[in-house]
Design a protein around this motif. Sequence first.
Motif, short mmCIF file in Angstrom:
data_model
loop_
_atom_site.label_atom_id
_atom_site.label_comp_id
_atom_site.label_asym_id
_atom_site.label_seq_id
_atom_site.Cartn_x
_atom_site.Cartn_y
_atom_site.Cartn_z
N GLY A 11 32.05 35.58 46.63
CA GLY A 11 31.41 35.04 45.44
C GLY A 11 32.38 34.21 44.63
N SER A 12 32.62 34.62 43.38
CA SER A 12 33.58 33.91 42.52
C SER A 12 34.91 34.64 42.42
CB SER A 12 32.98 33.76 41.11
OG SER A 12 32.72 35.03 40.53
N ASP A 13 35.15 35.60 43.35
CA ASP A 13 36.38 36.40 43.32
C ASP A 13 37.26 36.10 44.53
OD1 ASP A 13 35.16 37.53 41.13
OD2 ASP A 13 34.57 39.36 42.19
N ALA A 14 38.57 36.18 44.33
CA ALA A 14 39.54 36.12 45.42
C ALA A 14 40.02 37.53 45.71
CB ALA A 14 40.72 35.23 45.04
N VAL A 15 40.06 37.89 46.99
CA VAL A 15 40.38 39.26 47.39
C VAL A 15 41.53 39.25 48.38
CG1 VAL A 15 39.49 41.36 48.47
CG2 VAL A 15 37.98 39.95 47.08
N ALA A 16 42.47 40.19 48.20
CA ALA A 16 43.60 40.37 49.12
C ALA A 16 43.65 41.83 49.54
CB ALA A 16 44.90 39.96 48.45
N VAL A 17 43.79 42.06 50.85
CA VAL A 17 43.86 43.42 51.39
C VAL A 17 45.11 43.54 52.24
CG1 VAL A 17 42.74 45.16 52.83
CG2 VAL A 17 41.35 43.66 51.38
N LEU A 18 45.94 44.54 51.93
CA LEU A 18 47.19 44.79 52.66
C LEU A 18 47.00 45.99 53.57
CD1 LEU A 18 50.26 44.10 52.98
CD2 LEU A 18 50.69 45.82 51.21
N THR A 19 47.28 45.81 54.88
CA THR A 19 47.18 46.89 55.86
C THR A 19 48.45 46.93 56.69
OG1 THR A 19 46.12 45.45 57.48
CG2 THR A 19 44.68 46.69 56.01
N ASP A 20 48.66 48.07 57.40
CA ASP A 20 49.80 48.15 58.30
C ASP A 20 49.35 47.82 59.72
OD1 ASP A 20 48.46 50.37 59.27
OD2 ASP A 20 49.87 51.83 58.42
N GLY A 21 50.24 48.01 60.69
CA GLY A 21 49.92 47.65 62.07
C GLY A 21 48.82 48.48 62.68
N ASP A 22 48.51 49.66 62.09
CA ASP A 22 47.42 50.51 62.56
C ASP A 22 46.13 50.27 61.79
OD1 ASP A 22 49.12 51.79 64.42
OD2 ASP A 22 49.88 53.12 62.86
N ALA A 23 46.10 49.20 61.00
CA ALA A 23 44.92 48.83 60.19
C ALA A 23 44.64 49.83 59.08
CB ALA A 23 43.70 48.65 61.07
N THR A 24 45.64 50.62 58.67
CA THR A 24 45.50 51.52 57.53
C THR A 24 45.64 50.72 56.25
OG1 THR A 24 46.43 53.38 58.77
CG2 THR A 24 46.42 53.55 56.36
N ARG A 25 44.66 50.85 55.36
CA ARG A 25 44.71 50.09 54.11
C ARG A 25 45.80 50.67 53.21
NH1 ARG A 25 39.94 47.73 50.33
NH2 ARG A 25 39.29 47.00 52.38
N LEU A 26 46.67 49.78 52.72
CA LEU A 26 47.77 50.19 51.85
C LEU A 26 47.54 49.80 50.40
CD1 LEU A 26 50.73 49.13 54.17
CD2 LEU A 26 49.66 51.38 54.01
N ALA A 27 46.92 48.66 50.18
CA ALA A 27 46.67 48.18 48.82
C ALA A 27 45.66 47.05 48.88
CB ALA A 27 47.97 47.70 48.17
N SER A 28 45.04 46.76 47.75
CA SER A 28 44.11 45.65 47.65
C SER A 28 44.15 45.09 46.24
CB SER A 28 42.69 46.09 48.01
OG SER A 28 42.25 47.12 47.14
N ALA A 29 43.77 43.85 46.11
CA ALA A 29 43.76 43.19 44.81
C ALA A 29 42.59 42.21 44.75
CB ALA A 29 45.07 42.46 44.55
N THR A 30 42.00 42.11 43.58
CA THR A 30 40.90 41.18 43.35
C THR A 30 41.17 40.40 42.08
OG1 THR A 30 39.30 42.66 44.39
CG2 THR A 30 38.42 40.94 42.96
N VAL A 31 41.06 39.08 42.15
CA VAL A 31 41.12 38.21 40.98
C VAL A 31 39.72 37.67 40.77
CG1 VAL A 31 42.09 36.13 39.95
CG2 VAL A 31 43.54 37.60 41.36
N THR A 32 39.11 38.00 39.65
CA THR A 32 37.71 37.66 39.40
C THR A 32 37.57 36.31 38.71
OG1 THR A 32 37.51 38.63 37.19
CG2 THR A 32 37.33 40.13 39.05
N GLY A 33 36.34 35.80 38.74
CA GLY A 33 36.05 34.55 38.06
C GLY A 33 36.15 34.66 36.55
N GLU A 34 36.18 35.89 36.05
CA GLU A 34 36.36 36.12 34.60
C GLU A 34 37.83 36.24 34.22
OE1 GLU A 34 34.24 38.16 36.44
OE2 GLU A 34 32.50 36.92 35.95
N MET A 35 38.71 35.81 35.15
CA MET A 35 40.17 35.84 34.93
C MET A 35 40.66 37.26 34.65
SD MET A 35 40.79 32.31 32.73
CE MET A 35 42.54 32.30 33.11
N ARG A 36 40.22 38.17 35.49
CA ARG A 36 40.66 39.55 35.43
C ARG A 36 41.22 39.95 36.79
NH1 ARG A 36 36.24 41.55 34.61
NH2 ARG A 36 35.83 42.70 36.54
N ALA A 37 42.33 40.67 36.79
CA ALA A 37 42.94 41.13 38.03
C ALA A 37 42.74 42.64 38.15
CB ALA A 37 44.42 40.79 38.06
#
Length: 226
Positions: free
Chosen positions: A173-199
């Motif tokens: 949509g209007s958000d940018a999303v980043a997902v950090l995983t390791d080599g086994d596809a285990t999620r380590l962290a995620s971040a979203t920057v929204t269209g309302e300028m909120r992280a």
Amino acid sequence: MLRALMMVLIACVTFAVLTGAVLLYAPLSIVTRSLDLPPQVEAVYGTLLKGRADLAGGYVLSWDNAPSLAPWPGLGGALLLEGEDTRLTGDLRAFPTEMGVQKLDGRAGPGLATLIPGAYECAMSARISGVTLLWSGNAAQALGAVTLPAGECRRAARVVSVPTLNLELATRGSDAVAVLTDGDATRLASATVTGEMRAEVRVEPALARFVPALPKGGPITLQYQF
């Protein structure tokens, strides 16, 4: 009355065009004379259209832009970051309604960490593939991937073993999303920057396995406006 308003409008547009032209073609050494540049920037050369910045550690950031009127007056062109262990190419977008980089590709060497105060020193090079980071209108846009192979990182006397890391970027949509995983596809962290300028950042407990400073008991969620 109408004629007077038209004359004022023409004068304002002419002044804006001339001012923009002066900024585009003026030597950067003059434009930045009154600015406090980051300590990582050792010198700048050329103009906003075509020039370069010498960075600490022997890195050089160069650009070759062209003015454009679409969708609004601004400029865009090619970016190149080079160093002994680094070569990144991409496209710059700098318009009132759109700002950022597109199609960033290449290799980011471990020496780049020296430009970030407090960062870990790693022995690995990251691979950047098709990365886009844009603020467009009221929306954040992201695309592409960053991959870091397994290895060791250190800060002061602390040495950390890091697994393979994959950072996936996407737009929802209007958000940018980043997902950090390791080599086994285990999620380590995620971040979203929204269209309302909120992280919004979420750090998973799995990340504490190789970042000792993080708590192991549960996810950490941070939100802030910018």
